[in-house]
Design a protein around this motif. Sequence first.
Motif, PDB file in Angstrom:
ATOM      1  N   ARG A  37       0.890  -1.319  -0.024  1.00  0.00           N
ATOM      2  CA  ARG A  37      -0.014  -0.118   0.024  1.00  0.00           C
ATOM      3  C   ARG A  37       0.799   1.209   0.068  1.00  0.00           C
ATOM      4  O   ARG A  37       0.513   2.253  -0.675  1.00  0.00           O
ATOM      5  N   ALA A  38       1.793   1.436   0.876  1.00  0.00           N
ATOM      6  CA  ALA A  38       2.618   2.321   0.836  1.00  0.00           C
ATOM      7  C   ALA A  38       3.560   2.587  -0.339  1.00  0.00           C
ATOM      8  O   ALA A  38       3.677   3.839  -0.914  1.00  0.00           O
ATOM      9  N   HIS A  39       3.847   1.532  -1.204  1.00  0.00           N
ATOM     10  CA  HIS A  39       4.465   1.628  -2.380  1.00  0.00           C
ATOM     11  C   HIS A  39       3.577   2.440  -3.416  1.00  0.00           C
ATOM     12  O   HIS A  39       3.911   3.429  -4.125  1.00  0.00           O
ATOM     13  N   ILE A  40       2.219   2.004  -3.629  1.00  0.00           N
ATOM     14  CA  ILE A  40       1.385   2.519  -4.225  1.00  0.00           C
ATOM     15  C   ILE A  40       0.994   4.056  -3.924  1.00  0.00           C
ATOM     16  O   ILE A  40       0.887   4.664  -4.918  1.00  0.00           O
ATOM     17  N   SER A  80      -1.831 -11.202  -1.982  1.00  0.00           N
ATOM     18  CA  SER A  80      -1.084 -10.294  -2.518  1.00  0.00           C
ATOM     19  C   SER A  80      -1.502  -9.656  -3.576  1.00  0.00           C
ATOM     20  O   SER A  80      -1.564  -8.607  -4.124  1.00  0.00           O
ATOM     21  N   LEU A  81      -1.528 -10.424  -4.862  1.00  0.00           N
ATOM     22  CA  LEU A  81      -1.842 -10.095  -6.020  1.00  0.00           C
ATOM     23  C   LEU A  81      -3.312  -9.409  -5.914  1.00  0.00           C
ATOM     24  O   LEU A  81      -3.742  -8.382  -6.784  1.00  0.00           O
ATOM     25  N   ASN A  82      -4.402 -10.136  -5.584  1.00  0.00           N
ATOM     26  CA  ASN A  82      -5.428  -9.577  -5.090  1.00  0.00           C
ATOM     27  C   ASN A  82      -5.652  -7.923  -4.579  1.00  0.00           C
ATOM     28  O   ASN A  82      -6.365  -7.269  -5.162  1.00  0.00           O
ATOM     29  N   LEU A  83      -4.674  -7.873  -3.511  1.00  0.00           N
ATOM     30  CA  LEU A  83      -4.726  -6.497  -2.991  1.00  0.00           C
ATOM     31  C   LEU A  83      -4.113  -5.720  -4.056  1.00  0.00           C
ATOM     32  O   LEU A  83      -4.559  -4.480  -4.098  1.00  0.00           O
ATOM     33  N   ILE A  84      -2.992  -5.945  -4.654  1.00  0.00           N
ATOM     34  CA  ILE A  84      -2.403  -5.135  -5.654  1.00  0.00           C
ATOM     35  C   ILE A  84      -3.368  -4.568  -6.909  1.00  0.00           C
ATOM     36  O   ILE A  84      -3.708  -3.412  -7.114  1.00  0.00           O
ATOM     37  N   ALA A  85      -4.204  -5.724  -7.458  1.00  0.00           N
ATOM     38  CA  ALA A  85      -5.181  -5.203  -8.363  1.00  0.00           C
ATOM     39  C   ALA A  85      -6.288  -4.381  -7.774  1.00  0.00           C
ATOM     40  O   ALA A  85      -6.879  -3.787  -8.634  1.00  0.00           O
ATOM     41  N   ASP A  86      -6.839  -4.883  -6.542  1.00  0.00           N
ATOM     42  CA  ASP A  86      -7.774  -4.054  -5.980  1.00  0.00           C
ATOM     43  C   ASP A  86      -7.303  -2.743  -5.714  1.00  0.00           C
ATOM     44  O   ASP A  86      -8.183  -1.552  -5.733  1.00  0.00           O
ATOM     45  N   ALA A 102      -4.597 -13.645 -13.285  1.00  0.00           N
ATOM     46  CA  ALA A 102      -5.966 -13.668 -14.173  1.00  0.00           C
ATOM     47  C   ALA A 102      -7.050 -13.613 -13.113  1.00  0.00           C
ATOM     48  O   ALA A 102      -8.096 -12.836 -12.978  1.00  0.00           O
ATOM     49  N   ILE A 103      -6.947 -14.479 -11.898  1.00  0.00           N
ATOM     50  CA  ILE A 103      -7.923 -14.580 -10.841  1.00  0.00           C
ATOM     51  C   ILE A 103      -8.031 -13.339 -10.305  1.00  0.00           C
ATOM     52  O   ILE A 103      -9.293 -12.846  -9.808  1.00  0.00           O
ATOM     53  N   ALA A 104      -6.997 -12.260  -9.952  1.00  0.00           N
ATOM     54  CA  ALA A 104      -7.066 -11.221  -9.346  1.00  0.00           C
ATOM     55  C   ALA A 104      -7.439  -9.894 -10.346  1.00  0.00           C
ATOM     56  O   ALA A 104      -7.925  -8.947  -9.863  1.00  0.00           O
ATOM     57  N   ARG A 105      -7.494 -10.404 -11.727  1.00  0.00           N
ATOM     58  CA  ARG A 105      -8.055  -9.667 -12.724  1.00  0.00           C
ATOM     59  C   ARG A 105      -7.488  -8.187 -12.921  1.00  0.00           C
ATOM     60  O   ARG A 105      -7.830  -7.207 -12.753  1.00  0.00           O
ATOM     61  N   PHE A 106      -6.238  -8.629 -13.072  1.00  0.00           N
ATOM     62  CA  PHE A 106      -5.297  -7.543 -13.582  1.00  0.00           C
ATOM     63  C   PHE A 106      -5.881  -6.909 -15.084  1.00  0.00           C
ATOM     64  O   PHE A 106      -6.374  -7.688 -15.817  1.00  0.00           O
TER      65      PHE A 106
END
Length: 416
Positions: free
Chosen positions: A168-171, A206-212, A235-239
């Motif tokens: 989150r801090a990175h984004i 983690s991937l879900n978090l980044i995409a969300d 793909a599941i995270a829907r990037f």
Amino acid sequence: MKEDPAVSQPARYWIRSPTIWCEERGRFEPGLILIGDGQIRAIEPIATAVPAVDAVIDLSGSWVLPGLINTHVHLEFSASSQPLADFEAETAEERLLRAAGNAHRLLTSGVTTARDCGSSWIMLALARRPDLSPVMLPRLLCSGPPITVPKGHLHFMHGVVHDHDEIRAHIDRLEAEGGRSVKVMASGGQMTPGSLPEETVFTQESLNLIADEARRRGLPSVSHVLATESIRRSAIARFDSLEHCAFFERDGQGVIVRIFDPEVASVVRDSGSAMMANLSTATRYLDGLRESANRTSAESHSLRQFDIMVENFGKMVELGIPMVCGNDAGVRDTPFEDTWLEFAWLVKGGLPAADAIRAATSGAAKALLIDDSVGRIARGYSADIIAVASDPLVDPMAFRHTTFVMRAGEVIRPSP
């Protein structure tokens, strides 16, 4: 010194051509494009009388399209045979100068919008203040340092995270410093010593978090996926975009191979994610190998794997997965002028020419979340317009030489 557009160009003018790309119909049609204040103000029949006070750019004999969009470049890299060594040998300031020059090469080749898919933090200065650049730039969406694990792919760009708070801090920092795209290295990569391209390095959570997080902020998300499992999780995270989709695994001899997984490919199809295949990356190097009579076994393996990559791409096309145009410009032997070559390989790999045009225009804009203002020749859209001397529906090499380039209403390359 750059000219002042307000002085060097009229405020309102028309582009005339019998062959203007029509996105909806997937063909070229005659017309007049009215340009004003950097936008397309109207599309009129070609026989429309133009007011005598208005300027006209006659592009008869050329095929007119929206400016190309390259969704995956690395502006700080040199595109030489050793881009990592060049990167490490240069100072941050030198890399920033290189990045501006590379971006300008993209623009003059017909790429009016580009996404940098991984850079050091300082490169975001080009995104924040393009007006300070000594050369004209395309519209840039920058990912900054990609989110990666300790010693992960491109970790030297300083995007390493250890937990969800650091993600989150990175984004947060990325957005504050002008970044307009969120990139994660979901697998290892071939360019980074010690990084394993067949290894998936982020959990599904983690991937879900980044995409969300990207969706919450309205930023396009992009995931580097070489390992098969990294493709599935992303793909599941829907990037918004999945890069490479290499299906890398290790065989019994410990050699990296591409093994197409139809179940994982179906997950990609159902996700709605677009795919960036970068078929043309390093093909100049591979062409040299093909001409060599004394190839090593490793070099012959590389050529076989390239052919398998193109086969796999065709299978993904048949599944109906949306494709976007990106060529990883800047990495080994992949010049910034070569977006045309990626288009040619998209067609050669099985994508219909009209869909390849969309992959480099409207489809790419959709993956970048800017399709409401970029990627089409339509009223209200940015006046990003190029022309080529042959029909891209017939000639896959048509984009090799652009004859006219306009970016946001400003003529970058006049018609000869």
